[in-house]
Design an enzyme around this catalytic site. Structure first.
Site, PDB file in Angstrom:
ATOM      1  N   TYR A   1     -12.870  -3.151  -4.846  1.00 32.28           N
ATOM      2  CA  TYR A   1     -11.890  -3.999  -4.147  1.00 32.28           C
ATOM      3  C   TYR A   1     -11.391  -5.075  -5.100  1.00 32.28           C
ATOM      4  O   TYR A   1     -12.189  -5.715  -5.776  1.00 32.28           O
ATOM      5  CB  TYR A   1     -12.535  -4.680  -2.924  1.00 32.28           C
ATOM      6  CG  TYR A   1     -12.069  -4.086  -1.628  1.00 32.28           C
ATOM      7  CD1 TYR A   1     -10.719  -4.023  -1.330  1.00 32.28           C
ATOM      8  CD2 TYR A   1     -12.980  -3.589  -0.689  1.00 32.28           C
ATOM      9  CE1 TYR A   1     -10.273  -3.472  -0.144  1.00 32.28           C
ATOM     10  CE2 TYR A   1     -12.540  -3.038   0.501  1.00 32.28           C
ATOM     11  CZ  TYR A   1     -11.177  -2.977   0.775  1.00 32.28           C
ATOM     12  OH  TYR A   1     -10.746  -2.442   1.934  1.00 32.28           O
TER      13      TYR A   1
ATOM     14  N   GLU B   1      -8.363  -7.421  -4.305  1.00 28.40           N
ATOM     15  CA  GLU B   1      -7.225  -8.203  -3.798  1.00 28.40           C
ATOM     16  C   GLU B   1      -6.904  -9.352  -4.741  1.00 28.40           C
ATOM     17  O   GLU B   1      -7.812 -10.021  -5.247  1.00 28.40           O
ATOM     18  CB  GLU B   1      -7.525  -8.803  -2.421  1.00 28.40           C
ATOM     19  CG  GLU B   1      -7.246  -7.847  -1.283  1.00 28.40           C
ATOM     20  CD  GLU B   1      -8.512  -7.318  -0.682  1.00 28.40           C
ATOM     21  OE1 GLU B   1      -9.502  -7.182  -1.440  1.00 28.40           O
ATOM     22  OE2 GLU B   1      -8.512  -7.043   0.532  1.00 28.40           O
TER      23      GLU B   1
ATOM     24  N   ASP C   1      16.774   1.223  -7.064  1.00 29.20           N
ATOM     25  CA  ASP C   1      15.641   2.095  -6.743  1.00 29.20           C
ATOM     26  C   ASP C   1      15.772   3.308  -7.658  1.00 29.20           C
ATOM     27  O   ASP C   1      16.574   4.202  -7.406  1.00 29.20           O
ATOM     28  CB  ASP C   1      15.722   2.489  -5.264  1.00 29.20           C
ATOM     29  CG  ASP C   1      14.583   3.408  -4.850  1.00 29.20           C
ATOM     30  OD1 ASP C   1      13.951   4.011  -5.739  1.00 29.20           O
ATOM     31  OD2 ASP C   1      14.344   3.536  -3.641  1.00 29.20           O
TER      32      ASP C   1
ATOM     33  N   THR D   1       8.981   4.804  -7.916  1.00 25.72           N
ATOM     34  CA  THR D   1       7.702   5.482  -7.753  1.00 25.72           C
ATOM     35  C   THR D   1       7.251   5.905  -9.147  1.00 25.72           C
ATOM     36  O   THR D   1       8.028   5.856 -10.103  1.00 25.72           O
ATOM     37  CB  THR D   1       7.823   6.728  -6.849  1.00 25.72           C
ATOM     38  OG1 THR D   1       8.925   7.502  -7.298  1.00 25.72           O
ATOM     39  CG2 THR D   1       8.013   6.340  -5.394  1.00 25.72           C
TER      40      THR D   1
ATOM     41  N   LYS E   1       7.402  10.877  -9.995  1.00 28.28           N
ATOM     42  CA  LYS E   1       8.508  11.854 -10.061  1.00 28.28           C
ATOM     43  C   LYS E   1       8.783  12.159 -11.538  1.00 28.28           C
ATOM     44  O   LYS E   1       7.899  12.697 -12.201  1.00 28.28           O
ATOM     45  CB  LYS E   1       9.718  11.281  -9.311  1.00 28.28           C
ATOM     46  CG  LYS E   1       9.419  11.079  -7.808  1.00 28.28           C
ATOM     47  CD  LYS E   1      10.641  10.661  -7.038  1.00 28.28           C
ATOM     48  CE  LYS E   1      10.379  10.581  -5.553  1.00 28.28           C
ATOM     49  NZ  LYS E   1      10.026   9.246  -5.071  1.00 28.28           N
TER      50      LYS E   1
ATOM     51  N   ARG F   1       0.668   9.287  -7.729  1.00 27.50           N
ATOM     52  CA  ARG F   1       1.492   8.765  -6.623  1.00 27.50           C
ATOM     53  C   ARG F   1       1.274   7.261  -6.539  1.00 27.50           C
ATOM     54  O   ARG F   1       0.162   6.805  -6.284  1.00 27.50           O
ATOM     55  CB  ARG F   1       1.101   9.409  -5.301  1.00 27.50           C
ATOM     56  CG  ARG F   1       1.073  10.910  -5.314  1.00 27.50           C
ATOM     57  CD  ARG F   1       1.062  11.476  -3.930  1.00 27.50           C
ATOM     58  NE  ARG F   1       2.392  11.419  -3.393  1.00 27.50           N
ATOM     59  CZ  ARG F   1       3.353  12.293  -3.681  1.00 27.50           C
ATOM     60  NH1 ARG F   1       3.129  13.294  -4.511  1.00 27.50           N
ATOM     61  NH2 ARG F   1       4.544  12.172  -3.151  1.00 27.50           N
TER      62      ARG F   1
HETATM   63  N1  DSN Z   1      10.341  11.812  -0.577  1.00 26.34           N
HETATM   64  C1  DSN Z   1      11.040  11.374  -1.755  1.00 26.34           C
HETATM   65  C2  DSN Z   1      11.922  12.435  -2.295  1.00 26.34           C
HETATM   66  O1  DSN Z   1      11.573  13.595  -2.147  1.00 26.34           O
HETATM   67  O2  DSN Z   1      12.945  12.155  -2.875  1.00 26.34           O
HETATM   68  C3  DSN Z   1      11.766  10.112  -1.529  1.00 26.34           C
HETATM   69  O3  DSN Z   1      10.944   9.221  -0.906  1.00 26.34           O
END
Ligand code: DSN
Length: 446
Positions: free
Chosen positions: A54, A56, A199, A225, A228, A234
């Protein structure tokens, strides 16, 4: 699988499901543009004892003891993110993309403020103000669109911004196949005094590779994120740019406080370590080559699909993603193509297209991309083959039509699912997909 020997003994059911998923990833073509195959090093960081802790707070300012090594890890992740994207502040604790975006709202807006984002059905993300998201309900969301040619309608963006005077504008989305015009957005945001957030969840890896413009000079905040095109675990990162600090010197603190204690509790330290490893990998010259190849592959694939008579939203791609417009095969046709491709071993996702005549659950397009295939080492030659295979499957299910009536639809889809399992063309494609996958081994040492 040596690395999961203990799991196999302790929980054979979970072990088997993971093994089956590994086989699925190995033996199929993963073409959902938001997915990728992270490295064994990232997997090891994610599967480590860091999950026990933990933490925080932030490095040097924790609410629990024993965080001296977690601080090292989080500081490395922060410094690497700052260096790679050229920003003065990074928060690596968001659990994923949606919480990261919520934190931006929490730091900048009050409930009821006007915000602007790209409409979901035109490629935007749920968290950019879509009506079923908290962001469309707690804020007055104004949505902008793409033009009939599939490119963002910047005249509309400016006109809406002047009319509604938003507090926050989002640029960046999940189903847009062209480069995001950060500079043009920044002029509009500056004109109306709005905060501009980019984003870049989809294109973060392309930004690092230099094949997509970096938003850092133009926007106040960047969210992404990490799983990707960036190819990490993730998770997510929020960055505050110099432009953001110039607008509000407290913006970095506001973002940090929005994440903790505003929205989250303890950070997922194993993910933070995975992010740090992925950022380290992304700083290597090979990653630049990888990013370039993703785009070359997407362009080659788009060309092949067009040569096979398919229509693409915006007529092609500048990034890692392609959106096939299936309206000529009937309203809501995406489900037939997604499921038929699934049987053929090619994973894509059904997706709305701009001005979709159907609904988000039964949309009229499919979205696909090249990040995961490029990680496997595939190049333009393979994209040509895959483009033909995809077209063959699409034409194999061209005569199916989604019934309007809901009960009839259930029966129709049941019959469709039976028929595609026995479709000879789809079986042939499945065989060719397997042969291709065998040439590009995935996780050979797992
Ligand atoms: N779920 C993601 C995507 O596939 O683009 C976006 O949050």
């Amino acid at each position: 699988m040596e690395w999961m020997k203990t799991l196999k003994e302790v929980d054979p059911e979970i072990y088997e499901a993971i093994q089956n998923e590994l086989d699925r990833q190995r033996n199929g073509l993963e073409m959902i543009p938001s997915e990728n195959f992270t490295s064994p090093a990232v997997l090891q960081a994610m599967g480590s004892i860091l999950t026990n802790k933990y933490s925080e707070g932030y490095p040097g300012k924790r609410y629990y003891g024993g965080n001296q090594f977690i601080d090292v890890i989080e500081e490395l992740a922060i410094e690497r993110a700052k260096r790679l994207f050229g920003v003065p502040h990074a928060n690596v604790q968001p659990y994923s993309g949606s919480p990261a975006n919520f934190a931006v709202y929490f730091a900048i807006c009050k409930p009821g403020d006007v915000i602007m984002g790209q409409e979901l059905t035109h490629g935007g993300h749920l968290t950019h103000g879509w009506k079923s998201s908290i962001t469309g309900q707690y804020f007055k969301a104004v949505q902008y669109h793409v033009k009939p040619d599939g490119y963002l309608d910047l005249d509309e963006v400016r006109q809406l911004a002047l009319q509604y005077k938003p507090k926050l504008i989002w640029v960046g989305s999940t189903a847009y196949t062209r480069e995001f015009p950060f500079e043009e957005f920044s002029k509009i945001a500056d004109e109306v005094g709005a905060y501009l957030a980019a984003d870049i969840a989809h294109v973060a890896g392309l930004v690092i590779a230099g094949v997509h413009k970096n938003p850092a000079p133009y926007v106040h905040v960047i969210t992404t994120t990490t799983h990707k095109t960036l190819r990490g675990p993730r998770g997510a990162i929020i960055m505050v740019t110099q432009k953001g600090l110039d607008k509000d010197p407290e913006l970095a603190d506001k973002i940090d406080r929005a994440i903790f204690p505003g929205l989250q509790g303890g950070p997922h330290d194993h993910t933070t370590a995975g992010i740090a490893v992925a950022l380290n990998e992304a700083s290597k010259p090979e990653f630049k080559e990888y990013g370039k190849q993703i785009v070359k592959n997407a362009k080659a694939l788009a060309e092949e699909l067009i040569n096979n008579g398919l229509k693409l939203v915006s007529g092609g791609t500048d990034n890692h993603m392609i959106l096939i417009d299936l309206t000529s095969f009937g309203k809501g046709h995406g489900i037939f193509v997604q499921e038929a491709l699934d049987v053929a071993g090619i994973t894509v996702n059904k997706n709305t297209i701009p001005n979709d005549p159907s609904s988000p659950f039964y949309p009229s397009g499919v979205r696909l991309g090249t990040p995961a295939l490029t990680t496997r080492g595939m190049k333009e030659g393979e994209m040509k083959i895959i483009g033909k295979l995809i077209a063959q499957v699409i034409y194999a299910v061209k005569d199916y039509r989604l019934p309007e009536d809901k009960d009839e639809r259930v029966e129709y889809l049941k019959k469709f699912r039976e028929e595609i399992k026995n479709n000879e063309m789809i079986k042939i494609v499945r065989q060719q997909v397997s042969e291709l996958c065998n040439k590009f081994l995935l996780y050979p040492n797992l």
